[in-house]
Scaffold this motif. Structure first.
Motif, short mmCIF file in Angstrom:
data_model
loop_
_atom_site.label_atom_id
_atom_site.label_comp_id
_atom_site.label_asym_id
_atom_site.label_seq_id
_atom_site.Cartn_x
_atom_site.Cartn_y
_atom_site.Cartn_z
N ARG A 79 0.84 -1.20 0.04
CA ARG A 79 -0.09 0.07 0.00
C ARG A 79 0.95 1.28 -0.01
NH1 ARG A 79 -4.09 -0.88 4.85
NH2 ARG A 79 -2.39 -2.16 5.72
N LEU A 80 1.96 1.06 0.62
CA LEU A 80 3.03 2.41 0.58
C LEU A 80 4.26 2.14 0.29
CD1 LEU A 80 3.62 5.16 1.18
CD2 LEU A 80 3.73 4.41 3.66
N VAL A 81 5.07 2.60 -0.65
CA VAL A 81 6.40 2.21 -0.99
C VAL A 81 7.22 3.61 -1.00
CG1 VAL A 81 7.94 1.66 -3.05
CG2 VAL A 81 5.84 0.33 -2.62
N LEU A 82 8.38 3.27 -0.50
CA LEU A 82 9.58 4.34 -0.22
C LEU A 82 10.67 4.26 -1.16
CD1 LEU A 82 10.54 7.15 1.01
CD2 LEU A 82 11.56 5.49 2.69
N ALA A 83 10.96 5.52 -1.92
CA ALA A 83 12.35 5.19 -2.77
C ALA A 83 13.27 6.39 -2.43
CB ALA A 83 11.88 5.51 -4.18
N PRO A 84 13.96 5.83 -1.33
CA PRO A 84 14.95 6.97 -0.79
C PRO A 84 16.04 7.20 -1.83
CG PRO A 84 15.28 4.94 0.40
CD PRO A 84 14.15 4.69 -0.84
N ALA A 85 16.37 8.41 -2.01
CA ALA A 85 17.77 8.67 -2.63
C ALA A 85 18.15 7.81 -3.58
CB ALA A 85 18.87 8.70 -1.59
N SER A 86 17.17 7.75 -4.79
CA SER A 86 17.06 6.59 -5.67
C SER A 86 18.02 7.30 -6.90
CB SER A 86 15.81 6.26 -6.31
OG SER A 86 15.01 5.38 -5.24
N TYR A 87 19.28 7.63 -6.67
CA TYR A 87 20.19 8.44 -7.90
C TYR A 87 20.00 7.68 -9.17
CZ TYR A 87 24.48 9.74 -9.94
OH TYR A 87 25.51 10.02 -11.00
N LEU A 88 20.44 6.42 -9.01
CA LEU A 88 20.37 5.53 -10.21
C LEU A 88 19.23 4.83 -10.29
CD1 LEU A 88 23.58 3.40 -11.35
CD2 LEU A 88 21.20 2.54 -11.58
N LEU A 89 18.49 5.07 -11.41
CA LEU A 89 17.06 4.63 -11.66
C LEU A 89 17.11 4.07 -12.97
CD1 LEU A 89 14.54 4.26 -10.19
CD2 LEU A 89 13.64 6.36 -11.33
N THR A 90 16.83 2.63 -13.35
CA THR A 90 16.45 2.24 -14.65
C THR A 90 15.30 2.55 -15.07
OG1 THR A 90 15.82 0.13 -13.82
CG2 THR A 90 18.12 0.07 -13.75
N GLY B 85 -3.11 2.67 -8.10
CA GLY B 85 -3.58 2.87 -6.67
C GLY B 85 -2.62 3.02 -5.90
N GLY B 86 -1.45 2.62 -5.99
CA GLY B 86 -0.23 2.72 -4.83
C GLY B 86 0.20 4.11 -4.31
N ASN B 87 0.66 4.14 -3.33
CA ASN B 87 1.23 5.44 -2.74
C ASN B 87 2.68 5.34 -2.70
OD1 ASN B 87 -1.22 6.80 -1.43
ND2 ASN B 87 -1.58 4.39 -1.30
N LEU B 88 3.39 6.36 -3.21
CA LEU B 88 4.83 6.49 -3.35
C LEU B 88 5.41 7.53 -2.81
CD1 LEU B 88 7.58 5.18 -4.81
CD2 LEU B 88 7.07 6.30 -6.67
N VAL B 89 6.22 7.57 -1.88
CA VAL B 89 7.35 8.51 -1.32
C VAL B 89 8.55 8.57 -1.96
CG1 VAL B 89 8.01 9.95 0.67
CG2 VAL B 89 5.88 8.59 0.71
N VAL B 90 9.17 9.76 -2.63
CA VAL B 90 10.38 9.70 -3.22
C VAL B 90 11.30 10.54 -2.64
CG1 VAL B 90 11.71 10.29 -5.20
CG2 VAL B 90 9.43 9.03 -5.61
N TYR C 182 0.72 7.62 5.38
CA TYR C 182 0.35 6.78 5.77
C TYR C 182 -1.31 6.86 5.66
CZ TYR C 182 4.33 4.85 8.17
OH TYR C 182 5.68 4.34 8.54
N ALA C 183 -1.98 7.71 6.01
CA ALA C 183 -3.36 8.11 5.97
C ALA C 183 -3.78 7.65 4.69
CB ALA C 183 -3.70 9.52 6.33
N ALA C 184 -3.33 8.14 3.40
CA ALA C 184 -3.64 7.93 2.10
C ALA C 184 -3.69 6.60 1.94
CB ALA C 184 -2.90 8.83 1.36
N ALA C 185 -2.68 5.80 2.63
CA ALA C 185 -2.45 4.36 2.13
C ALA C 185 -3.44 3.41 2.87
CB ALA C 185 -1.02 3.83 2.43
N GLY C 186 -4.13 4.10 4.08
CA GLY C 186 -4.94 3.39 4.89
C GLY C 186 -4.42 2.48 5.89
N ILE C 187 -2.93 3.19 6.41
CA ILE C 187 -2.35 2.48 7.31
C ILE C 187 -2.31 3.11 8.77
CG2 ILE C 187 -0.10 1.77 7.80
CD1 ILE C 187 0.78 1.62 4.90
#
Length: 246
Positions: free
Chosen positions: A34-45, A59-64, A183-188
């Motif tokens: 429901r929630l995914v974090l991508a921290p400091a993803s400098y190299l991104l394919t 419908g996912g929630n992503l924090v970059v 978290y609220a948006a993801a229902g967590i």
């Protein structure tokens, strides 16, 4: 493996702050989260960027985090800007990196109505970015520093999901305010736990529920077991694994 291909639900440094569990997804699908974090993803394919785009659109929630989507797997900067791989998904473009000198600092303040923390300021010690929004909503801005008044934290509705971008390094309290909205948006749900105490839940193949208590502090704590009326005491620096019957 690129950092973007190793996405986590929440960063380890912030998990104990909220008492929320985390997991790490490698090259497998992230669609179940429901929630995914991508921290400091400098190299991104391109593959990883596409996975993020499809995940949020469905419908996912992503924090970059800052300094993300800068180069491809060949360490080459893409055409279209410093964060070209993620700019459409995030609804924001990074025009310039603005690192702070050792003796400098900056502050971030929330726009009115964008957070339940009111006028709380978020300190920045190392990194700022000059952001220009295209379709994203600005949640917070730099109060001072290299780009006063410019966007610092944004939110973007993409398809059925949402993507947040944090253009600066934040301490734990600052990250806490960002993740509260995610978290609220993801229902967590976020349990009310003492600082540096974690409660994790796992399910066995037969459906048995296990609750793991982790106490990183120097004192004992008594906690309510999630989904029950029972309590358990976890000693200082100890862990417990409990089998729970629902």
């Amino acid at each position: 493996m690129s950092t973007a291909e190793s996405a986590s639900l929440t960063p380890a440094t912030s998990v104990s702050k909220f008492g929320s569990s985390k997991n790490f997804a490698g090259r497998s699908s992230i669609s179940a989260y429901r929630l995914v974090l991508a921290p400091a993803s400098y190299l991104l394919t391109d593959t990883a960027a596409g996975n993020f785009e499809r995940y949020v659109k469905a419908g996912g929630n992503l924090v970059v985090g800052p300094f993300s989507g800068i180069v491809n797997e060949n360490d080459a900067v893409r055409e279209g800007g410093l964060n070209a791989a993620l700019s459409e998904l995030l609804g924001v473009q990074v025009h310039e990196f603005c690192p702070l000198r050792q003796e400098d600092s900056a502050r971030i303040t929330w726009d009115a109505g964008s957070s339940d923390v009111g006028t709380q300021e978020l300190p920045v010690a190392v990194w700022c970015e000059e952001l220009v929004t295209t379709t994203a909503t600005v949640l917070a801005r730099y109060a001072d520093g290299p780009r006063p008044g410019a966007p610092a934290i944004t939110e973007h509705a993409h398809g059925s999901g949402k993507a947040w971008y944090v253009g600066s390094d934040l301490d734990l309290d600052g990250l806490a305010t960002v993740f509260r909205g995610a978290y609220a948006a993801a229902g967590i749900g976020v349990p009310d736990l003492p600082a540096d105490v974690e409660v994790l839940q796992r399910h066995g193949e037969d459906g048995t529920r296990y609750v793991v208590l982790l106490n990183h502090t120097d004192q004992a704590h008594t906690l309510t077991i999630p989904g029950t009326d029972h309590e358990a005491t976890i000693e200082a620096g100890e862990s417990q694994t409990l089998q729970v019957t629902d």
